[in-house]
Scaffold this active site. Structure first.
Site, short mmCIF file in Angstrom:
data_model
loop_
_atom_site.label_atom_id
_atom_site.label_comp_id
_atom_site.label_asym_id
_atom_site.label_seq_id
_atom_site.Cartn_x
_atom_site.Cartn_y
_atom_site.Cartn_z
N HIS A 107 3.59 7.36 -3.05
CA HIS A 107 3.36 5.92 -3.02
C HIS A 107 3.58 5.43 -4.45
CE1 HIS A 107 1.58 6.61 0.87
NE2 HIS A 107 1.18 5.36 1.01
N GLN A 162 -5.32 9.28 -1.23
CA GLN A 162 -5.39 7.82 -1.14
C GLN A 162 -6.18 7.19 -2.28
OE1 GLN A 162 -4.30 5.11 1.56
NE2 GLN A 162 -4.45 4.59 -0.59
N ASP A 205 4.69 2.03 8.38
CA ASP A 205 3.56 2.16 7.44
C ASP A 205 2.21 2.10 8.14
OD1 ASP A 205 2.18 2.55 5.12
OD2 ASP A 205 2.80 0.71 4.14
N GLU A 209 3.45 0.49 -5.87
CA GLU A 209 3.18 -0.47 -4.80
C GLU A 209 2.31 -1.59 -5.37
OE1 GLU A 209 1.73 -0.74 -0.15
OE2 GLU A 209 1.27 1.05 -1.30
N HIS A 240 0.68 6.04 8.37
CA HIS A 240 -0.63 6.66 8.15
C HIS A 240 -1.31 6.79 9.51
CE1 HIS A 240 -0.65 6.17 3.67
NE2 HIS A 240 0.22 5.22 3.99
N HIS A 282 7.43 6.91 7.23
CA HIS A 282 6.23 6.59 6.44
C HIS A 282 5.23 5.83 7.31
CE1 HIS A 282 4.34 5.52 2.39
NE2 HIS A 282 3.62 4.84 3.27
#
Length: 422
Positions: free
Chosen positions: A216, A158, A315, A219, A64, A62
């Site tokens: 996701h 996102q 992450d 969170e 980005h 995971h």
């Protein structure tokens, strides 16, 4: 080409082992293979691993990569340090990105990870952009760098499947373009109903296009954010729980025990995978708390003890959500086992699974992963003689082998000491 790697110390084994590799594939694992092997005249190269710990490569399931090294970009500074301001800053500053610029930054991030033992990466690509710039860039990199690293790409909205107009359509377009996983962010949608709708849509798309799922999920510190329950139920009903991942699930660490233990059996039954991001979420979460202050991490220990697959991930690398990060999975592991209080001697000896085999299960790459006969010769060598030493000393990776060939080799650090200490 036949290569012999001798004197490897495999995880859980007391005796040293040799690994015989032919044309990039592990052909034999055993003791003293150079004298026992009938075809030893074919061995062209021999490398002595000197009794160091040998593991399957690190997995970062995971990250980005389209965001890396944007923390100092004009307008991207996150003053509150919260998840939601990070999303806002990214939304306001991403419009000028282009494919080559994203690839240039992502290459640096990938290089950092590979030079620290990572060979398998799952990256999210923000598709809440009509041009799908991030997705195009990362799909290109996936192909260009496949000799060095295996990359999975998540079609990730996102700014929300529904909070962003047409987000669900962009996610689907990303899958058509070649993304490996369906992504979602239900806790960011405008209302709970839209969050639930996004989970339904995610599972629907995964079934339609035969894709993996990585959401996701929850969170947030809100203990009433419970989308993981719906994700687990729907994936179980479709028989794809083992192909489904819930990332973060921070709220599960804030929920009451009655609820948590009620659904634990369902999570196990569904075979859902969990990804925790220790450094990121201990930084982002608990921002509205005074004291006691929540850790922001999901119930890693409890999930692990229940036999549910859970792994750790980086992450971010210096983006609007997290100012640090360098792709060192041993650092992530070190933070994770401290925060999760997983430091019995047995847990320490098994901790490396959290950044190796458990991540491979999450990425569903078991067919190409592991130090086993007839699998690709992919492994790393640590500067340690045992699992405990590797964890205690935060051991560096001395070398990384992919398809039987070295990606890099390092010399252990040499210290000239002038202290007279017995």
């Amino acid at each position: 080409m036949v290569i012999l790697y001798k004197n490897a110390r495999l995880k859980g084994k007391k005796e040293l082992t040799d690994i015989l590799v032919e044309d990039g594939v592990i052909k034999e694992i055993g003791n003293d293979l150079i004298s026992n092997n009938l075809n030893n005249d074919k061995v062209k190269e021999i490398y002595d691993l000197e009794g160091n710990l040998v593991l399957p490569p690190y997995v970062d399931p995971h990250i980005h990569l389209d965001y890396v090294f944007t923390a100092k970009k004009e307008g991207a500074l996150n003053d509150t340090g919260t998840l939601f301001e990070g999303i806002q800053r990214w939304s306001e500053t991403k419009s000028d990105l282009n494919i080559e610029e994203i690839k240039e930054r992502a290459r640096l991030g990938i290089k950092k990870e590979v030079l620290q033992g990572v060979q398998f990466i799952r990256t999210h690509a923000d598709v809440t952009d009509p041009n799908l710039t991030s997705l195009k860039a990362l799909l290109e990199l996936k192909e260009e760098l496949k000799e060095f690293v295996t990359i999975q790409v998540v079609s990730f909205p996102q700014e929300g499947m529904y909070a962003y107009k047409g987000g669900d359509e962009l996610v689907e377009e990303g899958l058509k373009m070649g993304a490996d996983c369906v992504g979602a962010i239900p806790h960011f949608e405008l209302a709970r109903e839209f969050g639930e709708k996004s989970i339904h849509k995610t599972v629907e798309l995964a079934v339609k296009y035969n894709k993996l799922i990585d959401v996701h999920c929850d969170e947030t510190d809100d203990d009433q954010s419970r989308f993981v329950e719906l994700l687990s139920a729907l994936s179980y009903m479709e028989g794809i729980g083992h192909l489904t991942t819930a990332s973060h699930t921070c709220s599960f660490g804030s929920s009451n025990n009655a609820y948590a233990f009620k659904i634990m059996k369902d999570l196990k039954k569904s075979k859902l995978n969990f990804i925790a991001c220790p450094t990121e979420n201990i930084y982002l979460q608990g921002r509205q708390d005074t004291y006691p202050k929540r850790r922001g991490l999901t119930r890693v220990k409890e999930l692990n003890d229940a036999g549910i697959n859970v792994c750790f991930a980086q992450d971010s690398m210096s983006d609007p959500w997290y100012p640090l990060g360098n792709g060192n999975m041993m650092m992530i592991l070190d933070h994770g086992i401290h925060i999760a209080q997983m430091m019995s001697f047995e847990e320490i000896d098994n901790a490396l699974d959290l950044i190796t085999t458990n991540g491979a299960i999450t990425m569903n790459i078991q067919d190409m992963y592991g130090i086993e006969v007839n699998k690709p010769a992919n492994f790393i060598v640590l500067n340690a003689k045992s699992e405990f030493e590797a964890i205690c000393e935060r051991a560096e990776v001395l070398s990384s082998v992919r398809n039987g060939k070295f990606l890099f080799k390092k010399q252990p650090r040499v210290i000239d000491s002038y202290m007279n200490i017995v």
